[in-house]
Scaffold this motif. Structure first.
Motif, mmCIF file in Angstrom:
data_model
loop_
_atom_site.group_PDB
_atom_site.id
_atom_site.type_symbol
_atom_site.label_atom_id
_atom_site.label_comp_id
_atom_site.label_asym_id
_atom_site.label_seq_id
_atom_site.Cartn_x
_atom_site.Cartn_y
_atom_site.Cartn_z
ATOM 1 N N ALA A 193 -7.029 1.750 13.344
ATOM 2 C CA ALA A 193 -7.033 2.424 12.042
ATOM 3 C C ALA A 193 -8.034 3.561 12.094
ATOM 4 O O ALA A 193 -9.107 3.427 12.699
ATOM 5 C CB ALA A 193 -7.400 1.449 10.918
ATOM 6 N N CYS A 194 -7.690 4.675 11.497
ATOM 7 C CA CYS A 194 -8.550 5.861 11.560
ATOM 8 C C CYS A 194 -9.890 5.600 10.864
ATOM 9 O O CYS A 194 -10.884 6.227 11.180
ATOM 10 C CB CYS A 194 -7.863 7.032 10.910
ATOM 11 S SG CYS A 194 -7.406 6.687 9.216
ATOM 12 N N VAL A 195 -9.874 4.691 9.881
ATOM 13 C CA VAL A 195 -11.104 4.390 9.140
ATOM 14 C C VAL A 195 -11.791 3.139 9.688
ATOM 15 O O VAL A 195 -12.732 2.619 9.075
ATOM 16 C CB VAL A 195 -10.825 4.212 7.628
ATOM 17 C CG1 VAL A 195 -10.423 5.535 6.999
ATOM 18 C CG2 VAL A 195 -9.739 3.158 7.396
ATOM 19 N N SER A 242 -9.526 1.993 1.206
ATOM 20 C CA SER A 242 -8.338 2.839 1.016
ATOM 21 C C SER A 242 -7.513 2.395 -0.177
ATOM 22 O O SER A 242 -6.965 1.281 -0.169
ATOM 23 C CB SER A 242 -7.486 2.802 2.283
ATOM 24 O OG SER A 242 -8.266 3.200 3.389
ATOM 25 N N PHE A 266 -8.367 10.500 -0.138
ATOM 26 C CA PHE A 266 -8.492 10.064 1.251
ATOM 27 C C PHE A 266 -8.567 11.279 2.160
ATOM 28 O O PHE A 266 -7.684 12.143 2.139
ATOM 29 C CB PHE A 266 -7.290 9.208 1.650
ATOM 30 C CG PHE A 266 -7.430 8.552 2.982
ATOM 31 C CD1 PHE A 266 -7.276 9.263 4.166
ATOM 32 C CD2 PHE A 266 -7.734 7.216 3.071
ATOM 33 C CE1 PHE A 266 -7.432 8.664 5.401
ATOM 34 C CE2 PHE A 266 -7.896 6.595 4.304
ATOM 35 C CZ PHE A 266 -7.742 7.330 5.466
ATOM 36 N N MET A 312 1.800 6.059 6.037
ATOM 37 C CA MET A 312 1.480 7.448 6.372
ATOM 38 C C MET A 312 2.623 8.376 5.994
ATOM 39 O O MET A 312 2.424 9.572 5.818
ATOM 40 C CB MET A 312 1.146 7.592 7.854
ATOM 41 C CG MET A 312 -0.075 6.823 8.292
ATOM 42 S SD MET A 312 -1.591 7.214 7.379
ATOM 43 C CE MET A 312 -1.607 5.920 6.160
ATOM 44 N N ASN A 341 0.364 3.993 13.642
ATOM 45 C CA ASN A 341 -0.442 2.820 13.277
ATOM 46 C C ASN A 341 -0.187 2.304 11.873
ATOM 47 O O ASN A 341 -0.409 1.130 11.581
ATOM 48 C CB ASN A 341 -1.925 3.108 13.503
ATOM 49 C CG ASN A 341 -2.435 4.264 12.661
ATOM 50 O OD1 ASN A 341 -1.668 5.071 12.207
ATOM 51 N ND2 ASN A 341 -3.738 4.313 12.476
ATOM 52 N N PHE A 342 0.249 3.171 10.975
ATOM 53 C CA PHE A 342 0.683 2.743 9.630
ATOM 54 C C PHE A 342 2.010 3.443 9.367
ATOM 55 O O PHE A 342 2.077 4.435 8.632
ATOM 56 C CB PHE A 342 -0.391 3.067 8.592
ATOM 57 C CG PHE A 342 -1.629 2.213 8.753
ATOM 58 C CD1 PHE A 342 -2.637 2.592 9.609
ATOM 59 C CD2 PHE A 342 -1.750 1.002 8.089
ATOM 60 C CE1 PHE A 342 -3.762 1.797 9.797
ATOM 61 C CE2 PHE A 342 -2.869 0.194 8.267
ATOM 62 C CZ PHE A 342 -3.877 0.596 9.128
ATOM 63 N N ARG A 362 -8.664 -4.817 11.230
ATOM 64 C CA ARG A 362 -7.370 -4.546 10.580
ATOM 65 C C ARG A 362 -6.499 -3.759 11.573
ATOM 66 O O ARG A 362 -6.977 -2.807 12.186
ATOM 67 C CB ARG A 362 -7.593 -3.740 9.299
ATOM 68 C CG ARG A 362 -6.345 -3.447 8.500
ATOM 69 C CD ARG A 362 -6.693 -3.011 7.075
ATOM 70 N NE ARG A 362 -7.356 -1.729 7.052
ATOM 71 C CZ ARG A 362 -6.751 -0.599 6.655
ATOM 72 N NH1 ARG A 362 -5.462 -0.633 6.320
ATOM 73 N NH2 ARG A 362 -7.400 0.537 6.600
ATOM 74 N N ARG A 379 2.547 8.408 1.817
ATOM 75 C CA ARG A 379 1.346 9.113 1.358
ATOM 76 C C ARG A 379 1.545 10.627 1.385
ATOM 77 O O ARG A 379 0.810 11.372 0.731
ATOM 78 C CB ARG A 379 0.148 8.711 2.226
ATOM 79 C CG ARG A 379 -1.205 9.086 1.652
ATOM 80 C CD ARG A 379 -2.326 8.303 2.300
ATOM 81 N NE ARG A 379 -2.695 8.773 3.622
ATOM 82 C CZ ARG A 379 -3.647 8.226 4.359
ATOM 83 N NH1 ARG A 379 -4.299 7.167 3.912
ATOM 84 N NH2 ARG A 379 -3.954 8.706 5.552
ATOM 85 N N TYR A 389 0.845 -1.204 0.000
ATOM 86 C CA TYR A 389 0.000 0.000 0.000
ATOM 87 C C TYR A 389 0.877 1.250 0.000
ATOM 88 O O TYR A 389 0.683 2.175 -0.773
ATOM 89 C CB TYR A 389 -0.892 -0.059 1.230
ATOM 90 C CG TYR A 389 -1.822 1.106 1.483
ATOM 91 C CD1 TYR A 389 -1.858 1.703 2.741
ATOM 92 C CD2 TYR A 389 -2.686 1.584 0.512
ATOM 93 C CE1 TYR A 389 -2.730 2.760 3.016
ATOM 94 C CE2 TYR A 389 -3.569 2.639 0.777
ATOM 95 C CZ TYR A 389 -3.581 3.216 2.041
ATOM 96 O OH TYR A 389 -4.444 4.258 2.322
HETATM 97 O O1 LIG Z 1 -5.268 4.873 10.120
HETATM 98 C C1 LIG Z 1 -5.426 5.527 9.127
HETATM 99 C C2 LIG Z 1 -4.954 5.055 7.792
HETATM 100 O O2 LIG Z 1 -5.017 6.134 6.902
HETATM 101 C C3 LIG Z 1 -5.792 3.884 7.400
HETATM 102 S S1 LIG Z 1 -5.563 3.345 5.773
HETATM 103 O O3 LIG Z 1 -4.461 2.364 5.819
HETATM 104 O O4 LIG Z 1 -5.222 4.497 4.910
HETATM 105 O O5 LIG Z 1 -6.836 2.716 5.386
#
Ligand SMILES: O=C[C@H](O)CS(=O)(=O)O
Ligand SMILES: NC(=O)c1ccc[n+]([C@@H]2O[C@H](COP(=O)([O-])OP(=O)(O)OC[C@H]3O[C@@H](n4cnc5c(N)ncnc54)[C@H](O)[C@@H]3O)[C@@H](O)[C@H]2O)c1
Length: 495
Positions: A296-298, A457, A463, A167, A162-163, A291, A170, A116
């Motif tokens: 995760a924010c989503v 995502s 996003f 992150m 968390n990522f 996940r 991106r 990703y």
């Molecule tokens: O935690 C937030 C991330 O942006 C989640 S994602 O991996 O982009 O879906």
């Protein structure tokens, strides 16, 4: 100093990941902070705990590098990103192993995150050459009107744990594609992945000063963040993290009217209508909820289930959770596909939210407590029912493996509950009625909607959220907007 090679660093073990990366050099500090594996408390490395004076050197390096980097062509920047991508793809296993060790996420998820994260470098290596300007028909014979997009300048990128890879790419990929130079401040829980990205950027020949990674403990994060937000040499900030910290940074940036993009907290509703395919809805629910152990924010934060399918869906959810997840330390057992929470603070937050719900009458259908036999950061996958609006789990972002199940009667009621939130990042719903799909998708007050889908995502899609979930969009062609500005040029006296 000798160039540091990821393969060498990998062979040498994680202990090599103990230096920050500033102006093409691996730099130390007289203060350090430890990085642990949350799954087993193994000390992975001590990394520099950099303060303002050390971070200022990174800003100075990025400012100097901007003079040349901003003058490269979009084609050259795209090619540089593809060289970086080649290094990232060639080291995906090492990157995934580092991510698993410092974040605790299962190796299979870390490998997924590497793919990703790499997709953003791939995408923006191409978007570099498609960030077009405009020439518009002049209203006056003697004038020509045109608009060009220019890079912002030095940008500060502050990222969450968390990522830890995605992150960063991106943000850094569009920033570099646009011609910006960056100072990256990763989360104190997960700096090693960021340093590995720096090692591979160096390997790829990204010029010194273009890509800098500074590391700071939580105690230094405030002052370092304020420096990045208020420095006259930093043109913009891109932040991903909690809404609370986002507000602090937004306030800092207001002092100099500095550009800022904010990817903040969420409180995603996951609505199941009675006409939905429940088997598919449960598959989507597991993906959207568990996940990264719910971090995760989503992540689906509230399950809103229409009353006549409530019991059936909850039973299906319980059965599928039980048969789908093996919780544990995946750096010791690759079969583990549900890891720990990142740190004790998160464990206590999740535990307090669950205890609050139970004290107010919620029913624990599954889990509901820490799994001490696995370690002090493991919380069992949990289902709560009999949930009422006075409970913290009804309004707070849980950020853990807790499925909060709320019953509703009508579509109108589902939307009222779903939209009753200060944030609006993602929302999901399952229905077999196409008219209902269109109605609900338009009425949900979020930035991103999953319709009969739990994983939404993708780098190609914009996003971001509304309300207190942030400002701006990442990924897609819109991701370039956060790192460019429009300059209007008016040519006169052309007759
Ligand atoms: O935690 C937030 C991330 O942006 C989640 S994602 O991996 O982009 O879906
Ligand atoms: N919208 C998104 O894309 C997205 C992605 C991931 C996480 N998040 C949100 O982030 C939160 C969890 O991540 P977290 O705990 O790392 O968030 P956090 O806000 O505590 O930390 C994020 C980053 O900000 C830094 N930081 C902390 N306090 C700071 C300060 N006062 N000044 C400057 N920097 C500071 C941290 O060191 C870290 O690098 C959740 O709310 C989650 O929803 C949102």
């Amino acid at each position: 100093m000798k160039s540091v090679n990821l393969r060498y660093m990998q062979r040498a073990g994680l202990s090599m990941y103990k230096l920050a990366y500033v102006n093409g050099e691996w730099v130390d500090s007289n203060k350090k902070f430890p990085v642990f594996n949350p799954a087993n408390d193994e000390l992975l490395a001590d990394v520099p705990d950099m303060g303002e004076s050390e971070v200022q050197k990174a800003i100075d390096a990025a400012k100097e590098a901007f003079e040349q980097w901003s003058q490269t062509t979009a084609k050259e920047r795209g090619a540089a990103l593809r060289k970086w991508l080649k290094e990232l793809e060639g080291n995906k296993q090492a990157l995934a192993e580092i991510m698993t060790k410092e974040s605790g996420k299962p190796l299979v998820e870390s490998l997924g995150e590497v793919a990703y994260a790499n997709s953003f470098v791939d995408w923006f290596s191409e978007e570099a050459r498609r960030t077009y300007g405009e020439i518009v028909p002049s209203p006056v014979k003697s004038k020509e009107l045109l608009m060009v997009r220019e890079p912002l300048g030095v940008v500060g990128l502050i990222t969450p744990w968390n990522f830890p890879m995605a992150m960063i790419t991106r943000k850094a990929a569009p920033a570099l594609a646009a011609g910006c130079t960056c100072v990256i401040k990763p989360a104190e829980d997960t700096p090693l992945t960021a340093l590995a990205l720096a090692a591979l950027a160096q390997e790829a020949g990204i010029p010194k000063g273009v890509f800098n990674v500074v590391t700071s403990s939580r105690s230094n994060a405030n002052s370092v963040g304020k420096l990045l937000c208020t420095s006259p040499h930093v043109a913009g900030i891109s932040f991903t993290g909690s809404t609370h910290v986002g507000k602090i940074l937004y306030n800092h940036c207001s002092q100099g009217i500095k550009r800022i993009s904010l990817e903040l907290g969420g409180n995603a509703p996951f609505i199941v209508y009675s006409n939905a395919n429940l088997e598919k809805a449960v598959v989507g629910a597991l993906a959207a909820k568990f996940r990264n152990c719910g971090q995760a924010c989503v992540a689906a934060n509230r399950f809103l289930i229409q009353e006549d399918v409530f019991d059936q869906f909850v039973e299906l959810l319980k059965t599928n959770i039980t048969k789908s997840f093996q919780q544990g330390d995946s750096s010791k057992n690759e079969k583990c596909n549900l890891g720990p929470l990142i740190n004790l603070a998160q464990v206590e937050k999740v535990d307090s939210i669950v205890k609050d719900a139970v004290s107010k009458g919620a029913k624990v259908v599954l889990g509901g407590e820490k799994v001490s036999s696995l370690g002090d950061k493991f919380f069992a996958p949990t289902i709560l029912t009999n949930v009422t609006p006075d409970m913290l789990c009804y309004t707070e972002e849980v950020f853990g493996p807790v499925a909060v199940c709320i019953k509703f009667k009508t579509e109108e009621e589902s939307l009222q509950i779903a939209n009753n939130s200060s944030t609006g990042l993602a929302g999901y719903f399952y229905t077999s009625d196409i008219s209902q799909a269109w109605r609900v998708a338009k009425k949900l007050q979020v930035g991103m909607v999953g319709i009969n889908e739990g994983i939404i995502s993708h780098t190609e899609a914009a996003f971001g959220g509304v309300k207190e979930s942030g400002i701006g969009r990442e990924g897609s062609r819109h991701g370039m907007d956060e790192f460019t500005q429009i300059k209007y040029m008016c040519f006169g006296n052309l007759e």
